[in-house]
Enzyme design. Structure first.
Site, PDB file in Angstrom:
ATOM      1  N   TYR A   1       4.196   7.357   9.964  1.00 39.10           N
ATOM      2  CA  TYR A   1       3.418   6.049   9.447  1.00 39.10           C
ATOM      3  C   TYR A   1       4.010   4.785   8.881  1.00 39.10           C
ATOM      4  O   TYR A   1       3.822   3.698   9.195  1.00 39.10           O
ATOM      5  CB  TYR A   1       2.174   6.475   8.810  1.00 39.10           C
TER       6      TYR A   1
ATOM      7  N   TYR B   1      -9.330   5.705   7.416  1.00 39.79           N
ATOM      8  CA  TYR B   1      -9.351   6.076   8.859  1.00 39.79           C
ATOM      9  C   TYR B   1     -10.628   7.099   9.055  1.00 39.79           C
ATOM     10  O   TYR B   1     -10.159   8.136   8.309  1.00 39.79           O
ATOM     11  CB  TYR B   1      -8.226   6.463   9.396  1.00 39.79           C
TER      12      TYR B   1
ATOM     13  N   HIS C   1       0.892  -1.039   0.081  1.00 42.04           N
ATOM     14  CA  HIS C   1       0.121  -0.042   0.004  1.00 42.04           C
ATOM     15  C   HIS C   1       0.727   1.185   0.041  1.00 42.04           C
ATOM     16  O   HIS C   1       1.682   1.524   0.864  1.00 42.04           O
ATOM     17  CB  HIS C   1      -0.773   0.001   1.182  1.00 42.04           C
TER      18      HIS C   1
ATOM     19  N   LYS D   1       1.346   0.312  15.122  1.00 43.59           N
ATOM     20  CA  LYS D   1       2.852   0.077  15.408  1.00 43.59           C
ATOM     21  C   LYS D   1       3.256  -0.935  16.441  1.00 43.59           C
ATOM     22  O   LYS D   1       4.457  -1.274  16.547  1.00 43.59           O
ATOM     23  CB  LYS D   1       3.162   1.376  16.237  1.00 43.59           C
TER      24      LYS D   1
ATOM     25  N   PRO E   1      -3.741   0.974  18.988  1.00 50.94           N
ATOM     26  CA  PRO E   1      -3.353   0.384  17.269  1.00 50.94           C
ATOM     27  C   PRO E   1      -3.728   1.389  16.355  1.00 50.94           C
ATOM     28  O   PRO E   1      -3.470   0.895  15.086  1.00 50.94           O
ATOM     29  CB  PRO E   1      -4.592  -0.865  17.387  1.00 50.94           C
TER      30      PRO E   1
HETATM   31  C1  PHB Z   1      -5.706  -4.073  10.952  1.00 50.50           C
HETATM   32  O1  PHB Z   1      -5.686  -4.279   9.560  1.00 50.50           O
HETATM   33  O2  PHB Z   1      -5.876  -4.924  11.615  1.00 50.50           O
HETATM   34  C2  PHB Z   1      -5.000  -2.527  11.248  1.00 50.50           C
HETATM   35  C3  PHB Z   1      -4.921  -1.649  10.148  1.00 50.50           C
HETATM   36  C4  PHB Z   1      -4.380  -0.403  10.652  1.00 50.50           C
HETATM   37  C5  PHB Z   1      -4.187  -0.275  12.003  1.00 50.50           C
HETATM   38  C6  PHB Z   1      -4.641  -0.973  12.758  1.00 50.50           C
HETATM   39  C7  PHB Z   1      -5.209  -2.274  12.483  1.00 50.50           C
HETATM   40  O3  PHB Z   1      -3.834   1.063  12.287  1.00 50.50           O
END
Ligand code: PHB
Ligand code: APR
Length: 391
Positions: free
Chosen positions: A385, A201, A72, A297, A293
């Protein structure tokens, strides 16, 4: 039984450390409280930084990740009903992330370990650490009812937040820092196609939501929920309805609902224990630190710790030098705290804090508008990120 390094915990940290030590010819044993199936059954995050993908390749377990992982080069921020793309590749001069479930990372590490027939004790009971302040520590446990003791030169505490290793350090020798967030994440895994090609997000007045994935046919979704919520309070239908209310019209129209194959609620906390070394015991991964989460990280910090620790142990045993082990804790903590800051900032920006009221919501929206309109601000987001380099 004697070995050079005893690793406590067979999660990603312990298994990756074992793989790197094995490649350097350093004897080690892993002692794990649960069964292998139980460890594999834990569903966790899925975004790997370049540091992590490079390490999996270095450890000889990157082949399936390179084949099946989804590269990605951006993600989207959704607020005030509109989506804004953060172009990671352009903003960081070429860096990207790989979407590949932590369960799959663990599976690849387990398979490689099993193929090499490296010593691993699963379902070890009553694991205890001894003599960590001396020069000949040991780890004792019951293995199929038989009292077992492993004498070693170093212990790697890779046993997570609830493990025995951090608890084996005298309280007077450990300083801990903690922040508990006033909400949780309700996560659903379902065999439905992702709503978008990239992660979304979302900051909405109803709360945070995240649209992620594991493959083109398996999706991972999260919504912010109350701390006191229980997973049985949320039917699949209730989850999908709430998620739709937190998406923009286009995503809402594309969303494919389905039966959850995993559904759980995770509390959110920031936590750091200092130092990460005490005598002959080193702490790595969740045993030493926890991040909310939001910034993905957790696993990536664990792999960074493991890289520093494996390099330090290899230097000690092969080159007979102690520089790496002497600086292990400070090197890890420098990177850990930067990731703690980013994870706290991103969590504070994206979630609804009841006590912040409407003013707080407007401040978040103003910061998001500034963020997506400023190359400097979005570059800062992007470089954190994709992950900061190991020093
Ligand atoms: C996930 O795909 O579980 C996931 C992806 C990004 C995040 C947290 C969890 O920031
Ligand atoms: N004795 C032996 N093993 C133990 C003990 C104990 N007393 N206590 C816990 N364990 C095991 C757990 O069963 C688990 O398999 O240690 C392992 C720790 O694994 P994780 O909790 O996954 O921690 P870590 O390997 O550091 O990986 C960090 O996992 O929790 C996620 O978000 C986190 O992505 C991050 C990653």
């Amino acid at each position: 039984m004697k070995t050079q390094v005893c690793i406590v915990g067979a999660g990603p940290s312990g298994l990756l450390l074992g793989a790197l030590l094995a490649r350097a010819g350093i004897d080690h044993v892993i002692v794990e409280r649960q069964s292998a199936d139980y460890v594999l059954g834990r569903i966790r995050a899925g975004v790997l930084e370049q540091v992590t993908t490079d390490l999996l390749i270095e450890a000889g377990v990157g082949e399936r990740m390179q084949r099946e992982g989804l590269v990605h080069d951006g993600f989207e921020l959704l607020f005030k009903g509109e989506r804004h793309r953060i172009d990671l590749r352009i903003l960081t001069g070429g860096k990207v992330v790989t979407v590949y479930g932590q369960t799959e990372v663990t599976r690849d590490l387990m398979h490689a370990r099993s193929a090499q027939q490296l010593p691993t004790f699963y379902e070890a009971q009553d694991v205890r650490l001894h003599g960590i302040e001396g020069s000949s520590p040991s780890v004792s446990f019951r293995n199929k009812g038989v009292e077992t003791e492993i004498e070693c030169e170093f212990i790697a505490g890779c046993d997570g937040y609830h493990g025995v290793s951090r608890q084996s350090v005298p309280a007077t020798a450990l300083k801990t820092y903690e922040k508990v967030y006033p909400f949780g994440w309700l996560g659903v895994l379902a065999d439905v196609p992702p709503v978008s090609d990239e992660l979304i997000y979302a900051n909405t007045e109803r709360g945070f939501a995240l649209c992620s994935m594991r493959s083109a046919t398996r999706s991972r979704y999260y919504i912010q929920c109350a701390s006191h919520d229980r997973v049985e309070d949320w039917s699949d239908d209730a989850f999908w309805e709430e998620l739709k209310l937190r998406l923009d019209l286009e995503a809402r129209g594309r969303l494919v609902a389905g039966t959850s194959i995993e559904k759980s609620i995770a509390p959110l906390r920031s936590f750091v224990a200092e130092p990460m070394r005490f005598g002959r015991l080193f702490l790595a991964g969740d045993a030493a630190h926890i991040v909310p989460p939001t910034g993905a990280k957790g696993l990536n910090l664990a792999t960074g710790d493991v890289k520093y620790l494996s390099d330090a142990l290899i230097e000690y045993f092969i080159e007979k030098r102690e520089t790496g082990i002497a600086h292990y804790s400070s090197r890890c903590l420098s990177r850990v705290w930067k990731a703690e800051r980013f994870s706290w900032w991103f969590t504070s920006l994206m979630h609804r804090f009841p006590e912040a009221g409407e003013f707080g919501q407007r401040i978040q929206e103003a910061e998001l508008e500034y963020l997506v309109g400023s190359v400097a601000a979005s570059t800062s987001l992007a470089e954190n990120y994709v992950g900061l380099a190991l020093r």
